[in-house]
Enzyme design. Structure first.
Site, short mmCIF file in Angstrom:
data_model
loop_
_atom_site.label_atom_id
_atom_site.label_comp_id
_atom_site.label_asym_id
_atom_site.label_seq_id
_atom_site.Cartn_x
_atom_site.Cartn_y
_atom_site.Cartn_z
N LYS A 34 0.78 -1.32 -0.05
CA LYS A 34 -0.22 -0.09 0.06
C LYS A 34 0.91 1.14 0.10
CE LYS A 34 -4.40 -1.52 1.95
NZ LYS A 34 -5.37 -1.59 3.14
N ASP B 238 -10.40 3.15 1.98
CA ASP B 238 -10.55 2.37 3.53
C ASP B 238 -11.17 3.53 4.22
OD1 ASP B 238 -9.43 0.09 3.07
OD2 ASP B 238 -7.59 0.46 3.68
N1 LIG Z 1 -12.67 -4.33 6.86
C1 LIG Z 1 -11.76 -3.89 6.07
O1 LIG Z 1 -12.13 -3.22 4.96
C2 LIG Z 1 -10.39 -3.83 6.27
C3 LIG Z 1 -9.49 -3.01 5.55
C4 LIG Z 1 -8.14 -2.95 5.86
C5 LIG Z 1 -7.66 -3.57 7.05
N2 LIG Z 1 -8.58 -4.33 7.78
C6 LIG Z 1 -7.84 -5.01 8.68
O2 LIG Z 1 -7.50 -4.17 9.82
C7 LIG Z 1 -6.33 -4.87 10.68
C8 LIG Z 1 -5.10 -3.93 10.66
O3 LIG Z 1 -4.83 -3.81 9.24
P1 LIG Z 1 -3.66 -2.74 8.93
O4 LIG Z 1 -3.49 -2.64 7.36
O5 LIG Z 1 -3.93 -1.35 9.59
O6 LIG Z 1 -2.41 -3.37 9.59
P2 LIG Z 1 -1.05 -2.69 10.05
O7 LIG Z 1 -0.75 -1.56 9.34
O8 LIG Z 1 -0.24 -3.79 9.97
O9 LIG Z 1 -1.56 -2.06 11.51
C9 LIG Z 1 -1.42 -3.06 12.48
C10 LIG Z 1 -2.03 -2.33 13.88
O10 LIG Z 1 -2.44 -3.34 14.82
C11 LIG Z 1 -1.38 -3.21 16.05
N3 LIG Z 1 -1.04 -4.35 16.67
C12 LIG Z 1 -0.38 -5.39 16.01
N4 LIG Z 1 -0.19 -6.60 16.56
C13 LIG Z 1 -0.51 -6.02 18.01
C14 LIG Z 1 -0.36 -6.68 19.31
N5 LIG Z 1 -0.23 -7.71 19.22
N6 LIG Z 1 -0.72 -5.85 20.34
C15 LIG Z 1 -1.37 -4.77 20.39
N7 LIG Z 1 -1.51 -4.29 19.14
C16 LIG Z 1 -0.87 -4.64 17.95
C17 LIG Z 1 -0.36 -2.25 15.51
O11 LIG Z 1 0.54 -1.68 16.33
P3 LIG Z 1 1.88 -1.09 16.47
O12 LIG Z 1 1.68 0.09 15.64
O13 LIG Z 1 2.16 -1.00 18.01
O14 LIG Z 1 2.49 -2.17 15.81
C18 LIG Z 1 -0.95 -1.38 14.54
O15 LIG Z 1 -1.84 -0.42 15.20
C19 LIG Z 1 -6.35 -6.20 9.79
O16 LIG Z 1 -6.98 -7.16 10.80
C20 LIG Z 1 -6.64 -6.06 8.74
O17 LIG Z 1 -7.43 -7.33 8.22
C21 LIG Z 1 -9.98 -4.70 7.66
#
Ligand SMILES: NC(=O)c1ccc[n+]([C@@H]2O[C@H](COP(=O)([O-])OP(=O)(O)OC[C@H]3O[C@@H](n4cnc5c(N)ncnc54)[C@H](OP(=O)(O)O)[C@@H]3O)[C@@H](O)[C@H]2O)c1
Length: 285
Positions: free
Chosen positions: A71, A107
């Site tokens: 992305k 998003d």
């Molecule tokens: N419904 C939809 O259309 C949609 C769209 C996009 C994404 N999603 C979902 O949203 C989620 C996040 O996606 P993303 O692209 O934003 O991922 P990302 O950029 O990798 O961000 C992950 C987030 O989760 C936190 N995190 C990860 N492991 C953790 C842990 N063990 N304890 C506490 N916090 C933790 C991270 O915190 P840190 O900053 O501290 O690492 C960060 O805030 C995923 O499950 C994805 O499938 C859904």
């Protein structure tokens, strides 16, 4: 529908990509409107992202969705980037218009639409957003513009603070930040109307995890967990049990997909058809 020499090609690039829901959702939508389009999933390694983007031009692909891990890296290969995608430093949709590649991020609009279409009003409300990753950044910008107050809590507090500074400037609003500690969640949730989980906690295979203690959930709260696999996260189950209003992550997925569909086709997306296709697929897996 028969594939012909005129069929327009769309798709999604990511790695891994095999379990993407987007091909089912978009192909069903194209068929329902009788559009001569097809949607495919392409597994693209990070080292090949430049070649993949050149391929859009070379093969005259109409548009692509972009998912993890591309992305951000895809941005430097595009010709123009929409302002909101620039602000959040992330593109999830590419449009090929006469060989010029435009980048968008749907998003944020997807999240806002998911809330509103499910009866959750943002105006005059306080939102508590958990997470500061890619999806959270898009959501923060989109909801800050519409709501009254926003708090962002993240495991890495520095990232929540960086995001809040950027959003404060863009939305001209004061945003509070903190960690995912029990104390920070409790103090922020007390006067919040809407809780959004945009962390990965609760996602497959960590089905049993949530950062929000059950006793903090209540009736006059709306909860959206953007995770859609599993369909019902622990947070969603706890929120339902507490009598809170719940918006599923599938709703955001559908509305961000609908926004991409409209960018490529210029036609109103058949949201109901897309919802049915996404839910049927998710229930099977
Ligand atoms: N419904 C939809 O259309 C949609 C769209 C996009 C994404 N999603 C979902 O949203 C989620 C996040 O996606 P993303 O692209 O934003 O991922 P990302 O950029 O990798 O961000 C992950 C987030 O989760 C936190 N995190 C990860 N492991 C953790 C842990 N063990 N304890 C506490 N916090 C933790 C991270 O915190 P840190 O900053 O501290 O690492 C960060 O805030 C995923 O499950 C994805 O499938 C859904």
């Amino acid at each position: 529908m028969a594939i012909s020499g005129k069929t327009r090609v769309c798709g999604v690039i990511g790695d891994p990509i095999e379990h993407s829901l987007s091909p089912i959702m978009h192909n069903t939508a194209f068929q329902s409107l009788n559009l001569d389009f097809i949607y495919l999933a392409f597994k693209v390694k990070s080292s090949s992202i430049g070649d993949a983007i050149n391929g859009i031009r070379a093969l005259n692909i109409r548009g692509l969705n972009v998912t993890m891990p591309h992305k951000k890296n895809v941005m430097r290969h595009l010709d123009r980037i929409d302002l909101s995608a620039q602000l959040i430093d992330s593109v999830n949709t590419i449009l090929n218009k006469e060989n010029l590649l435009f980048g968008f991020n749907t998003d944020g609009v997807g999240a806002v639409k998911a809330l509103k279409e499910n009866g959750v009003e943002l105006k005059g409300r306080k939102i508590l957003l958990l997470g500061a990753g890619g999806a959270a950044r898009a959501i923060a910008y989109a909801v800050a513009k519409e709501s009254d107050e926003l708090a962002i809590l993240n495991r890495t507090v520095k990232d929540a603070q960086t995001l809040s500074k950027l959003v404060e400037k863009a939305a001209n609003k004061r945003i509070s930040t903190g960690s995912l500690s029990h104390t920070d969640i409790e103090s922020n949730l007390r006067d919040s109307d809407i809780l959004i989980n945009a962390t990965t906690i609760g996602m497959k295979p960590r089905y049993d995890e949530t950062v929000v203690p059950t006793k903090l959930l209540r009736q006059n709260l709306s909860v959206m967990d953007i995770i859609y696999n599993p369909l019902e996260t622990k947070l969603v189950k706890d929120a339902k049990a507490a009598g809170a209003k719940v918006v599923s992550g599938v709703e955001m997925l559908i509305y961000q997909g609908a926004a991409s569909f409209e960018i490529w086709t210029g036609k109103q997306a058949p949201v109901e058809v897309m919802r049915k296709a996404a839910l049927t697929y998710l229930k099977k897996v």
